[in-house]
Design a protein around this motif. Structure first.
Motif, PDB file in Angstrom:
ATOM      1  N   ALA A 256      44.382 141.488  62.048  1.00  0.00           N
ATOM      2  CA  ALA A 256      45.566 141.102  62.793  1.00  0.00           C
ATOM      3  C   ALA A 256      46.672 140.630  61.858  1.00  0.00           C
ATOM      4  O   ALA A 256      47.852 140.910  62.075  1.00  0.00           O
ATOM      5  N   PHE A 257      46.300 139.923  60.798  1.00  0.00           N
ATOM      6  CA  PHE A 257      47.290 139.491  59.817  1.00  0.00           C
ATOM      7  C   PHE A 257      47.931 140.688  59.134  1.00  0.00           C
ATOM      8  O   PHE A 257      49.148 140.749  58.949  1.00  0.00           O
ATOM      9  N   VAL A 258      47.106 141.675  58.760  1.00  0.00           N
ATOM     10  CA  VAL A 258      47.648 142.875  58.117  1.00  0.00           C
ATOM     11  C   VAL A 258      48.583 143.613  59.064  1.00  0.00           C
ATOM     12  O   VAL A 258      49.674 144.044  58.680  1.00  0.00           O
ATOM     13  N   ALA A 259      48.181 143.742  60.329  1.00  0.00           N
ATOM     14  CA  ALA A 259      49.012 144.444  61.306  1.00  0.00           C
ATOM     15  C   ALA A 259      50.350 143.739  61.512  1.00  0.00           C
ATOM     16  O   ALA A 259      51.366 144.385  61.783  1.00  0.00           O
ATOM     17  N   SER A 260      50.371 142.408  61.351  1.00  0.00           N
ATOM     18  CA  SER A 260      51.603 141.659  61.586  1.00  0.00           C
ATOM     19  C   SER A 260      52.651 141.898  60.518  1.00  0.00           C
ATOM     20  O   SER A 260      53.840 141.660  60.762  1.00  0.00           O
TER      21      SER A 260
ATOM     22  N   LEU B  34      43.951 144.828  68.426  1.00  0.00           N
ATOM     23  CA  LEU B  34      43.969 143.635  67.607  1.00  0.00           C
ATOM     24  C   LEU B  34      44.626 142.488  68.358  1.00  0.00           C
ATOM     25  O   LEU B  34      45.665 142.656  68.988  1.00  0.00           O
ATOM     26  N   SER B  35      44.025 141.337  68.282  1.00  0.00           N
ATOM     27  CA  SER B  35      44.636 140.139  68.857  1.00  0.00           C
ATOM     28  C   SER B  35      45.604 139.562  67.841  1.00  0.00           C
ATOM     29  O   SER B  35      45.233 139.261  66.718  1.00  0.00           O
ATOM     30  N   MET B  36      46.886 139.432  68.231  1.00  0.00           N
ATOM     31  CA  MET B  36      47.907 138.962  67.319  1.00  0.00           C
ATOM     32  C   MET B  36      47.989 137.434  67.287  1.00  0.00           C
ATOM     33  O   MET B  36      48.856 136.870  66.641  1.00  0.00           O
ATOM     34  N   ASP B  37      47.098 136.731  68.025  1.00  0.00           N
ATOM     35  CA  ASP B  37      47.094 135.276  68.001  1.00  0.00           C
ATOM     36  C   ASP B  37      46.298 134.811  66.788  1.00  0.00           C
ATOM     37  O   ASP B  37      45.084 134.603  66.851  1.00  0.00           O
ATOM     38  N   LEU B  38      46.989 134.663  65.663  1.00  0.00           N
ATOM     39  CA  LEU B  38      46.327 134.274  64.432  1.00  0.00           C
ATOM     40  C   LEU B  38      45.994 132.794  64.447  1.00  0.00           C
ATOM     41  O   LEU B  38      46.787 131.964  64.904  1.00  0.00           O
TER      42      LEU B  38
END
Length: 253
Positions: free
Chosen positions: A201-205, A156-160
């Motif tokens: 990615a939002f959920v993973a954050s 997952l790319s964490m760059d939201l």
């Protein structure tokens, strides 16, 4: 004098002061289904919005914390307890001429079961008994064979992307997330621009365990959304997520 209840109980001598208040219009509330409602198939309802609309908008003028909302659908009774309301100044809001966002809280018994299951050490499953969909081994030395790459292994790319402007109304979906550890998240997405990568990615954050594999599910009706190499760049609208509101529960896989 003359009333049936006259003299049946002591009347306090202290003066009683009644103050008229104008309740604020409700914007959000959290409802929790009772055990009886779950047994009657609350999570199997195809359109909960219709049931709640009849109970909240058509029959109720106010909503207070700890109220029990009585709903009926096709001869079955579904009671829901009001856990919170927004604004919470008086713990009560008006339901007249307003749109109220409704969150469905997990039953308290279900939360206790999840906490108890997390407190138990993971069981060691022999490699020969593993089957896809049954889970994964959380031991120091993995015993299972490497699975084909799917949504759980997709990086997952964490760059939201930044949230859409507050004044943008078209194409906006407000997504609410509930994790297994009780954490929650809320974010606005432009369904015509944001991708499934952005959603996951939002959920993973907001998850406590950053490395765990998960999928997103809705309960009524139950739908499962996973992240794969085929759909991770697909915009949310093409994946079936429309403007409005969506609530997803996180399930580990």
């Amino acid at each position: 004098p003359g009333h049936l209840a006259w003299g049946a109980f002591d009347v306090p001598s202290a003066p009683v002061e009644i103050t008229m208040l104008q309740l604020p219009k409700g914007t959000r509330c959290t409802l929790m289904p009772t055990e009886e409602a779950i047994q009657n198939g609350f999570y199997e309802l195809k359109d909960v919005k219709v049931v709640l609309e009849q109970s909240l908008i058509r029959t109720r003028a106010t909503l207070s914390t700890c109220d029990v909302v009585h709903t009926w659908h096709r001869g079955f009774k579904f009671d829901l307890t009001v856990k919170s309301v927004t604004p919470s100044l008086y713990n009560a809001v008006s339901c007249i001429n307003t749109d109220i966002e409704v969150d469905i809280a997990s039953p308290e018994g279900e939360k206790n079961d999840k906490e108890e299951s997390r407190s138990k050490p993971p069981a060691v499953i022999p490699q020969s008994s593993f089957a896809p969909g049954e889970g994964r081994l959380l031991s120091d030395e993995p015993l299972i064979a490497e699975e084909p790459k799917n949504q759980s292994q997709h990086e997952l790319s964490m760059d939201l992307k930044p949230e859409p402007p507050a004044d943008q109304k078209e194409g906006i979906c407000t997504v609410q997330i509930r994790c297994v550890d009780g954490k929650t998240g809320r974010r606005r997405f432009d369904v015509n621009m944001a991708t499934m990568d952005d959603l996951f990615a939002f959920v993973a954050s907001i998850m406590s365990d950053k490395g765990i594999s998960f999928q997103l599910v809705t309960r009524f009706p139950r739908t499962v959304r996973t992240l794969t190499d085929d759909n991770h760049r697909q915009i949310m609208k093409k994946s079936g997520i429309q403007s409005g509101q969506e609530q997803f529960f996180v399930e580990t896989i």
